[in-house]
Each structure stands twice: as structure tokens, then as C-alpha cells.
Design an enzyme around this catalytic site. Structure first.
Site, PDB file in Angstrom:
ATOM      1  N   ASN A  46       0.845  -1.199   0.000  1.00  0.00           N
ATOM      2  CA  ASN A  46       0.000   0.000   0.000  1.00  0.00           C
ATOM      3  C   ASN A  46       0.879   1.247   0.000  1.00  0.00           C
ATOM      4  OD1 ASN A  46       0.667  -0.748   2.703  1.00  0.00           O
ATOM      5  ND2 ASN A  46      -0.985   0.490   3.523  1.00  0.00           N
ATOM      6  N   ILE A  47       0.397   2.268  -0.700  1.00  0.00           N
ATOM      7  CA  ILE A  47       1.132   3.530  -0.838  1.00  0.00           C
ATOM      8  C   ILE A  47       0.142   4.657  -0.540  1.00  0.00           C
ATOM      9  CG2 ILE A  47       2.497   4.991  -2.380  1.00  0.00           C
ATOM     10  CD1 ILE A  47       3.037   2.415  -4.066  1.00  0.00           C
ATOM     11  N   GLU A  48       0.345   5.321   0.590  1.00  0.00           N
ATOM     12  CA  GLU A  48      -0.599   6.356   1.017  1.00  0.00           C
ATOM     13  C   GLU A  48      -0.157   7.729   0.521  1.00  0.00           C
ATOM     14  OE1 GLU A  48      -1.135   5.791   5.250  1.00  0.00           O
ATOM     15  OE2 GLU A  48      -2.339   3.978   4.874  1.00  0.00           O
ATOM     16  N   CYS A  57      -4.100   0.466  -2.480  1.00  0.00           N
ATOM     17  CA  CYS A  57      -3.907  -0.744  -1.672  1.00  0.00           C
ATOM     18  C   CYS A  57      -2.809  -1.621  -2.286  1.00  0.00           C
ATOM     19  CB  CYS A  57      -5.189  -1.557  -1.619  1.00  0.00           C
ATOM     20  SG  CYS A  57      -6.551  -0.773  -0.754  1.00  0.00           S
ATOM     21  N   GLU A  59      -2.953  -4.748  -2.982  1.00  0.00           N
ATOM     22  CA  GLU A  59      -3.455  -5.667  -4.010  1.00  0.00           C
ATOM     23  C   GLU A  59      -3.499  -4.988  -5.371  1.00  0.00           C
ATOM     24  OE1 GLU A  59      -4.688  -4.946  -1.078  1.00  0.00           O
ATOM     25  OE2 GLU A  59      -5.932  -6.542  -0.224  1.00  0.00           O
ATOM     26  N   CYS A  97     -10.165  -4.946   0.294  1.00  0.00           N
ATOM     27  CA  CYS A  97     -11.311  -4.021   0.294  1.00  0.00           C
ATOM     28  C   CYS A  97     -12.179  -4.271  -0.942  1.00  0.00           C
ATOM     29  CB  CYS A  97     -10.815  -2.571   0.334  1.00  0.00           C
ATOM     30  SG  CYS A  97     -10.240  -1.947  -1.266  1.00  0.00           S
ATOM     31  N   CYS A 100     -10.625  -3.371  -4.395  1.00  0.00           N
ATOM     32  CA  CYS A 100      -9.644  -4.353  -4.879  1.00  0.00           C
ATOM     33  C   CYS A 100     -10.336  -5.626  -5.371  1.00  0.00           C
ATOM     34  CB  CYS A 100      -8.632  -4.672  -3.782  1.00  0.00           C
ATOM     35  SG  CYS A 100      -7.486  -3.319  -3.466  1.00  0.00           S
TER      36      CYS A 100
HETATM   37  N1  THU Z   1      -5.149  -1.571   2.623  1.00  0.00           N
HETATM   38  C1  THU Z   1      -4.565  -2.391   1.717  1.00  0.00           C
HETATM   39  O1  THU Z   1      -3.516  -2.090   1.152  1.00  0.00           O
HETATM   40  N2  THU Z   1      -5.176  -3.574   1.432  1.00  0.00           N
HETATM   41  C2  THU Z   1      -6.263  -4.056   2.089  1.00  0.00           C
HETATM   42  O2  THU Z   1      -6.679  -5.163   1.817  1.00  0.00           O
HETATM   43  C3  THU Z   1      -6.931  -3.226   3.110  1.00  0.00           C
HETATM   44  C4  THU Z   1      -6.409  -1.854   3.279  1.00  0.00           C
HETATM   45  C5  THU Z   1      -4.443  -0.333   2.980  1.00  0.00           C
HETATM   46  C6  THU Z   1      -5.055   0.963   2.520  1.00  0.00           C
HETATM   47  C7  THU Z   1      -4.502   1.934   3.540  1.00  0.00           C
HETATM   48  O3  THU Z   1      -3.214   2.352   3.136  1.00  0.00           O
HETATM   49  C8  THU Z   1      -4.355   1.106   4.799  1.00  0.00           C
HETATM   50  O4  THU Z   1      -4.355  -0.242   4.393  1.00  0.00           O
HETATM   51  C9  THU Z   1      -5.437   1.350   5.834  1.00  0.00           C
HETATM   52  O5  THU Z   1      -6.695   1.218   5.278  1.00  0.00           O
END
Ligand code: THU
Length: 143
Positions: A46-48, A57, A59, A97, A100
Site C-alpha cells: 500500500n502507498i498512502e 492498496c 493488491e 477491500c 480491490c
Molecule cells: N489496505 C490495503 O492495502 N489492502 C487491504 O486489503 C486493506 C487496506 C491499505 C489501505 C490503507 O493504506 C491502509 O491499508 C489502511 O486502510
């Protein structure tokens, strides 16, 4: 009947991919390892973003890396996620989520594509995509 496959490699690579996570806001680190039908594995994290909505996310990072390289046929994805400071033994299962799941439905067969939720290399749960996304809207709806 879902074909049995050895998913140990992608379970390990999903845990490894967590290390690349950029999540300064949620501090929730997620890694994914996507197995293509040709045997290649695409890792993602994941990259915020400070503006929040551009966040992606793990995935989708893995899927978009693969598709951008011309790979569109997939067998399974392993996902591992949890708080950055969680001890490995305290990791919980992290399910993809809804967004995804929809991206998976664009490229993957609902009944054979496996989604593997990983707590540790030896502690995991396997679902088909259809179990996670019943009554899916897919490319076939637009044919
Ligand atoms: N996130 C994912 O990368 N994959 C998931 O299956 C659930 C959520 C990430 C998004 C965000 O950066 C962090 O987790 C919190 O929601």
C-alpha cells in the site's frame, strides 16, 4: 472443484512485500503477492498520500504492475496486513477491500482465482473470488 496449488511461495512473498509499505497516516502495512498463470509473481504494497484519496492498496499495486507489463491471467493472490508495530505473531487476517475485489473481478475467474489471507507463512485462509464478491458485476455483463 478448485485446483490445489502450492501457495507457499506467494504467502512468503506477501509478507516480504509488506516491508515496502508507505503508510505514514494509517501505520497499517499491507503486502501482496500476485501469482500469474505463467508463474511470474508481482509484489505490491500500500502507498498512502497526504491527500488521502490517492492512496492505493497493496493488491491493486500488484495488479497494476502486472497489467502494465502485459500480464492479464492470474491464479492467486496472497495478502498480509496489519499495524506497522504489530509483532509477527499478532498479525490478523487482512481481507481485500471492495475496490480491490472489483479489480480482481476484471481479470480473474470468480471460481478458480484464489485469495489467500496470510497471518504467517503457515497460518492462512483461502477463498475463491466468488466467495468474497458474490453477484459480481464483471466484463461479461457488458458483452
Ligand atoms: N489496505 C490495503 O492495502 N489492502 C487491504 O486489503 C486493506 C487496506 C491499505 C489501505 C490503507 O493504506 C491502509 O491499508 C489502511 O486502510
Amino acid at each position: 472443484m478448485v485446483k490445489m496449488m502450492d501457495t507457499g511461495r506467494i504467502r512468503r512473498l506477501a509478507l516480504e512485500a509488506r516491508k515496502g509499505s508507505y503508510a505514514p497516516y494509517s501505520r497499517f502495512h499491507v503486502g501482496a503477492a500476485l501469482l500469474a498463470e505463467d508463474g511470474r509473481v508481482f509484489q505490491g504494497c500500500n502507498i498512502e498520500n497526504a491527500a488521502y484519496t490517492p492512496t492505493i492498496c497493496a493488491e491493486r499495486t500488484a495488479f497494476f504492475k502486472a497489467v502494465s507489463e502485459g500480464v492479464r491471467r492470474f491464479s492467486a493472490i496472497a495478502v498480509a496486513g496489519g499495524r506497522a508495530d504489530a509483532r509477527p505473531e499478532d498479525l490478523d487476517f487482512c481481507a481485500p477491500c471492495g475496490v480491490c475485489r472489483q479489480v480482481m473481478a476484471e481479470f480473474c475467474d470468480l471460481d478458480t482465482f484464489q485469495v489467500i489471507l496470510v497471518r504467517s507463512e503457515d497460518d492462512y485462509k483461502i477463498y475463491t473470488l466468488r466467495q468474497l464478491l458474490p453477484e459480481a458485476f464483471t466484463p461479461s455483463n457488458l458483452e
